[in-house]
Design an enzyme around this catalytic site. Sequence first.
Site, PDB file in Angstrom:
ATOM      1  N   HIS A  71      -8.208  13.115  14.785  1.00 36.15           N
ATOM      2  CA  HIS A  71      -6.881  12.783  13.736  1.00 36.15           C
ATOM      3  C   HIS A  71      -7.448  11.681  12.965  1.00 36.15           C
ATOM      4  O   HIS A  71      -6.697  11.175  12.039  1.00 36.15           O
ATOM      5  CB  HIS A  71      -5.928  12.501  14.607  1.00 36.15           C
ATOM      6  CG  HIS A  71      -5.463  11.232  15.195  1.00 36.15           C
ATOM      7  ND1 HIS A  71      -5.628  11.077  16.718  1.00 36.15           N
ATOM      8  CD2 HIS A  71      -5.213   9.925  14.693  1.00 36.15           C
ATOM      9  CE1 HIS A  71      -5.523   9.907  16.905  1.00 36.15           C
ATOM     10  NE2 HIS A  71      -5.227   9.103  15.864  1.00 36.15           N
ATOM     11  N   ASP A 117      -8.851  16.228  20.670  1.00 38.27           N
ATOM     12  CA  ASP A 117      -8.531  15.359  19.693  1.00 38.27           C
ATOM     13  C   ASP A 117     -10.195  14.626  19.657  1.00 38.27           C
ATOM     14  O   ASP A 117      -9.948  13.291  20.287  1.00 38.27           O
ATOM     15  CB  ASP A 117      -7.633  14.528  19.816  1.00 38.27           C
ATOM     16  CG  ASP A 117      -7.084  13.477  18.649  1.00 38.27           C
ATOM     17  OD1 ASP A 117      -7.806  13.683  17.640  1.00 38.27           O
ATOM     18  OD2 ASP A 117      -6.327  12.626  18.813  1.00 38.27           O
ATOM     19  N   SER A 217      -6.538   3.709  17.130  1.00 38.19           N
ATOM     20  CA  SER A 217      -6.909   5.173  17.165  1.00 38.19           C
ATOM     21  C   SER A 217      -8.142   5.263  17.234  1.00 38.19           C
ATOM     22  O   SER A 217      -8.958   4.715  16.559  1.00 38.19           O
ATOM     23  CB  SER A 217      -6.307   6.191  16.085  1.00 38.19           C
ATOM     24  OG  SER A 217      -4.816   6.109  16.521  1.00 38.19           O
TER      25      SER A 217
END
Length: 270
Positions: A71, A117, A217
């Site tokens: 992502h 992910d 992230s």
Amino acid sequence: MKLFVILALAVATVSAASLESIVQPGFPSGRIINGYEAEKGEAPYIVSFKTTSHFCAGSIIDEHWVLTAAHCLAYSSFSLVAGLHSRNNEADVQVRKVTSKNFIIHEKYGGGVGPNDIGLIYVEEAFNLNALTRDGSAAVGKISVPSGQYEQSGRGKLFGWGRDNSGALPNVLQTLDADIIGYNECKAALPSSAPIDPVNICSYTAGTADGACNGDSGGPLVLYTKSGPELAGIVSWGYTPCATTKNPSVYTGVTNFKLWINENIKNYKA
């Protein structure tokens, strides 16, 4: 550090209680919750992803390769900044420009919150892993993917530049001591509706808001073994708001993707 979210404007008026039930992937901004400053050179493998400012992170696993969350690969181009400790001091950094042609996103990643992910970035101009800073420490290094010799749970560390408790991006790389737990234990600690998958691992300290947040992230959850540090997890998703949720933070478990990583690196054509 605690994870995640740029909420759509339509959600902005929802009550704080309702926000607790919203699960989102980690995106830019957010805050490091209960973290502290890392030692310079403590995580020479972490790279900052930067457009006009920091928005995600990744880990160097080879002089030509960075591992991150899928992502985080939403921009068509951005810069990788390696060797960064203080964001206002880039004296010893190595900067590499990458574009979407350099990205490998897991073919089963469906976007947003969910399994798989994970993504790879091919760096055309290799990182110099032998460079030293002016004080003699390693400026840029790499981290090993799990060897398979050790359990991927126990006491580890999380690293990142996500926003701190004041709401500002910290100048210096932050770290957090983290208790790493496996899928079954994590599933038991999450709401029954949580979209957790067996490929995930978590960090969790019961009764605290410790964890990852936006800006963290793609960054590394590190397990220290007798053979050295291993990249146990990649910051993926969690519950909002970061500062108050006491649910586990969820990571892509790297050991579950060793074959995918090795095959894509082997078969990549620059």
